[in-house]
Write an enzyme that holds these catalytic residues in place. Structure first.
Site, PDB file in Angstrom:
ATOM      1  N   CYS A 133      10.168 -13.152   3.744  1.00  0.00           N
ATOM      2  CA  CYS A 133      11.041 -11.856   3.797  1.00  0.00           C
ATOM      3  C   CYS A 133      12.182 -11.917   4.436  1.00  0.00           C
ATOM      4  O   CYS A 133      12.721 -10.870   4.488  1.00  0.00           O
ATOM      5  CB  CYS A 133       9.864 -11.239   4.597  1.00  0.00           C
ATOM      6  N   HIS A 274      12.834  -4.499   5.860  1.00  0.00           N
ATOM      7  CA  HIS A 274      11.942  -4.957   4.866  1.00  0.00           C
ATOM      8  C   HIS A 274      10.724  -3.976   4.862  1.00  0.00           C
ATOM      9  O   HIS A 274      10.174  -3.436   5.771  1.00  0.00           O
ATOM     10  CB  HIS A 274      11.388  -6.155   5.461  1.00  0.00           C
ATOM     11  N   ASN A 304       5.825  -4.392  -1.609  1.00  0.00           N
ATOM     12  CA  ASN A 304       6.520  -5.623  -0.693  1.00  0.00           C
ATOM     13  C   ASN A 304       7.123  -6.603  -1.590  1.00  0.00           C
ATOM     14  O   ASN A 304       6.328  -7.366  -2.063  1.00  0.00           O
ATOM     15  CB  ASN A 304       5.401  -5.862   0.229  1.00  0.00           C
TER      16      ASN A 304
HETATM   17  O1  UT7 Z   1       5.961  -8.894   4.427  1.00  0.00           O
HETATM   18  C1  UT7 Z   1       4.893  -9.898   5.089  1.00  0.00           C
HETATM   19  C2  UT7 Z   1       4.501  -9.438   6.019  1.00  0.00           C
HETATM   20  N1  UT7 Z   1       2.996  -8.873   5.574  1.00  0.00           N
HETATM   21  C3  UT7 Z   1       2.747  -7.599   6.187  1.00  0.00           C
HETATM   22  O2  UT7 Z   1       3.703  -6.871   6.934  1.00  0.00           O
HETATM   23  C4  UT7 Z   1       1.168  -7.154   6.026  1.00  0.00           C
HETATM   24  C5  UT7 Z   1       0.591  -6.814   7.242  1.00  0.00           C
HETATM   25  N2  UT7 Z   1      -0.864  -6.430   7.068  1.00  0.00           N
HETATM   26  C6  UT7 Z   1      -1.150  -5.377   6.384  1.00  0.00           C
HETATM   27  O3  UT7 Z   1      -0.285  -4.545   5.891  1.00  0.00           O
HETATM   28  C7  UT7 Z   1      -2.760  -4.825   6.250  1.00  0.00           C
HETATM   29  O4  UT7 Z   1      -3.338  -6.075   7.081  1.00  0.00           O
HETATM   30  C8  UT7 Z   1      -3.333  -4.849   5.039  1.00  0.00           C
HETATM   31  C9  UT7 Z   1      -2.928  -3.761   4.261  1.00  0.00           C
HETATM   32  C10 UT7 Z   1      -2.893  -6.279   4.075  1.00  0.00           C
HETATM   33  C11 UT7 Z   1      -4.955  -4.884   5.131  1.00  0.00           C
HETATM   34  O5  UT7 Z   1      -5.188  -3.646   6.240  1.00  0.00           O
HETATM   35  P1  UT7 Z   1      -6.097  -4.127   6.930  1.00  0.00           P
HETATM   36  O6  UT7 Z   1      -6.209  -2.387   7.568  1.00  0.00           O
HETATM   37  O7  UT7 Z   1      -5.614  -4.830   8.154  1.00  0.00           O
HETATM   38  O8  UT7 Z   1      -7.623  -4.268   6.421  1.00  0.00           O
HETATM   39  P2  UT7 Z   1      -8.520  -5.772   6.874  1.00  0.00           P
HETATM   40  O9  UT7 Z   1      -7.917  -6.737   6.305  1.00  0.00           O
HETATM   41  O10 UT7 Z   1      -8.761  -5.541   8.643  1.00  0.00           O
HETATM   42  O11 UT7 Z   1      -9.571  -5.082   6.463  1.00  0.00           O
HETATM   43  C12 UT7 Z   1     -10.591  -3.865   6.748  1.00  0.00           C
HETATM   44  C13 UT7 Z   1     -11.610  -3.854   5.590  1.00  0.00           C
HETATM   45  C14 UT7 Z   1     -12.537  -5.060   5.706  1.00  0.00           C
HETATM   46  O12 UT7 Z   1     -13.954  -4.671   5.180  1.00  0.00           O
HETATM   47  P3  UT7 Z   1     -15.022  -4.710   6.485  1.00  0.00           P
HETATM   48  O13 UT7 Z   1     -14.807  -6.152   6.917  1.00  0.00           O
HETATM   49  O14 UT7 Z   1     -14.351  -3.904   7.583  1.00  0.00           O
HETATM   50  O15 UT7 Z   1     -16.198  -4.135   5.689  1.00  0.00           O
HETATM   51  C15 UT7 Z   1     -11.828  -5.552   4.117  1.00  0.00           C
HETATM   52  O16 UT7 Z   1     -12.758  -6.349   3.502  1.00  0.00           O
HETATM   53  O17 UT7 Z   1     -11.154  -3.383   4.566  1.00  0.00           O
HETATM   54  C16 UT7 Z   1     -11.608  -4.362   3.575  1.00  0.00           C
HETATM   55  N3  UT7 Z   1     -10.496  -4.692   2.574  1.00  0.00           N
HETATM   56  C17 UT7 Z   1     -10.300  -3.881   1.536  1.00  0.00           C
HETATM   57  N4  UT7 Z   1     -11.012  -2.678   1.108  1.00  0.00           N
HETATM   58  C18 UT7 Z   1     -10.410  -2.112  -0.149  1.00  0.00           C
HETATM   59  C19 UT7 Z   1      -9.588  -5.496   2.538  1.00  0.00           C
HETATM   60  N5  UT7 Z   1      -8.716  -5.597   1.533  1.00  0.00           N
HETATM   61  C20 UT7 Z   1      -9.089  -4.258   0.941  1.00  0.00           C
HETATM   62  C21 UT7 Z   1      -8.508  -3.651  -0.609  1.00  0.00           C
HETATM   63  N6  UT7 Z   1      -9.382  -2.584  -0.787  1.00  0.00           N
HETATM   64  N7  UT7 Z   1      -7.690  -3.992  -0.889  1.00  0.00           N
END
Ligand code: UT7
Length: 347
Positions: A133, A274, A304
């Site tokens: 990125c 970004h 992104n």
């Molecule tokens: O450009 C490069 C840099 N990258 C970034 O800046 C990305 C930074 N990270 C993020 O943007 C976020 O971490 C995400 C959007 C990717 C994920 O959001 P989050 O709030 O961190 O979700 P998480 O990974 O902590 O997951 C929370 C819950 C989990 O379920 P449980 O374990 O609480 O039951 C996941 O399994 O949400 C679930 N989950 C989803 N649910 C529905 C993970 N992905 C999804 C999804 N749809 N797509």
């Protein structure tokens, strides 16, 4: 061995070379024809438009259609062609092309060489810069400094990623975030020494590599990984860890750049950031009290796009007439590596 204490204090910024400034003459961008909406993703993985929009601010992302001949190379070529047209220059007027990308069509030769050939840049030097990125902003800083020190006069800088090519569309933690896009600028030397980059920060911490990486070999995969989700050749992300890193680093990056330039946040006319996740941008906007019109956001319709996101935002702003002479524009990025970088320009 020489005694290091006898040498210059390397923490001090280098003085600008007298008699030479740097301007951005023009910009261009390219997005592929394909769109992938949140509802369409919800047909592929267990997710919903509401979940994705709340967590990321994304409604849809752009995706290359290879059947239509779209690829990283075509986006790079189109974006630099646009930047040259706005600059009223030919590719053969460039001394160098730098392409920030990690998703090249060819591992060898560089995308920059192929773009140079596509556009007729003759024997201009050409190389790719791999910083995910941060690819465009790192490249912008390198290109600026090469012009400032006098070794180059005109440089085309491209940022492009086609992350769809390395995305596992069964991994909902990753596939909801990324899309494809490119942007480019043409930099030129100018006699006006007030113009150019007035502060920059370029940093990396490789110890965080495993939070966002693409394995080429099975040996690349860390032992404690979830083997059900890891795929060779596909991006792996520990979203929570990257989110935590990004929120704090992004804010520190703004503070450090402002401190280097000795400017208050109010002095910045436009933040070109970004587009990682709308929540990360919003956290920084609130912390620094930045008015919404000064921090551009297009993640809702583009997703992104890694190295493509900053130059695409810049080109959209430029085309809308929102970049004007005299403005101070702050480019900011962070991502895999982990890496983070800024470039503050006096237009
Ligand atoms: O450009 C490069 C840099 N990258 C970034 O800046 C990305 C930074 N990270 C993020 O943007 C976020 O971490 C995400 C959007 C990717 C994920 O959001 P989050 O709030 O961190 O979700 P998480 O990974 O902590 O997951 C929370 C819950 C989990 O379920 P449980 O374990 O609480 O039951 C996941 O399994 O949400 C679930 N989950 C989803 N649910 C529905 C993970 N992905 C999804 C999804 N749809 N797509």
């Amino acid at each position: 061995m020489s005694d290091p204490s006898k040498h210059a204090n390397l923490s001090r910024p280098l003085p600008a070379i007298p008699g030479r400034g740097v301007v951005i003459l023009g910009s261009g961008s390219a997005v592929p024809s394909g769109e992938l909406t949140n509802d369409e993703l919800a047909d592929i993985v267990q997710t919903s438009d509401e979940w994705i929009f709340q967590r990321t601010g994304i409604r849809k992302r752009r995706i290359c259609d290879h059947a239509k001949g779209e690829s990283n190379l075509t986006l790079c070529t189109e974006s630099l062609r646009g930047a040259l047209a706005q600059s009223n220059l030919k590719a053969s007027d460039l001394d160098l092309i730098i392409c920030g990308t990690i998703t090249q069509d060819f591992r060898c030769p560089s995308t920059a060489c192929l773009v140079a050939a596509n556009l007729g840049a003759g024997t201009a030097a050409a190389w790719d810069l791999g910083a995910a990125c941060c690819g465009f902003v790192y490249s912008l800083n390198v290109a600026h400094d090469l012009i400032r020190i006098g070794t180059h006069r005109r440089i085309g800088v491209i940022g492009c990623d086609t992350i769809s090519a390395i995305t596992d569309y069964t991994n909902r933690g990753v596939c909801i975030l990324f899309g494809d896009a490119a942007g480019a600028v043409v930099l030129s030397a100018t006699d006006d020494t007030t113009k150019g980059c007035i502060a920059q920060v370029n940093k990396a911490n490789g110890t965080g590599w495993h939070d966002l990486y693409m394995p080429t070999w099975i040996e690349n995969i860390p032992e404690n990984s979830d083997w059900n989700t890891v795929r060779i050749g596909c991006l792996q992300m520990n979203g929570k860890a990257v989110f935590k890193f990004a929120v704090s680093t992004f804010q520190e990056l703004i503070s450090e750049t402002l401190a280097k330039a000795d400017l208050p946040v109010e002095a910045i006319d436009m933040f070109v950031c970004h587009q990682s996740n709308a929540r990360i941008l919003e956290a920084a906007r609130e912390k620094f009290g930045i008015p919404t019109e000064k921090l551009y956001v297009n993640i809702d319709r583009i997703g992104n796009s890694s190295a493509g996101s900053v130059p695409l935002c810049f080109d959209e702003l430029n085309k809308a007439g929102k970049i004007k002479p005299g403005m101070k524009v702050l480019f900011l990025a962070f991502g895999a590596g982990v890496t983070w970088t800024s470039s503050l320009w006096q237009f």
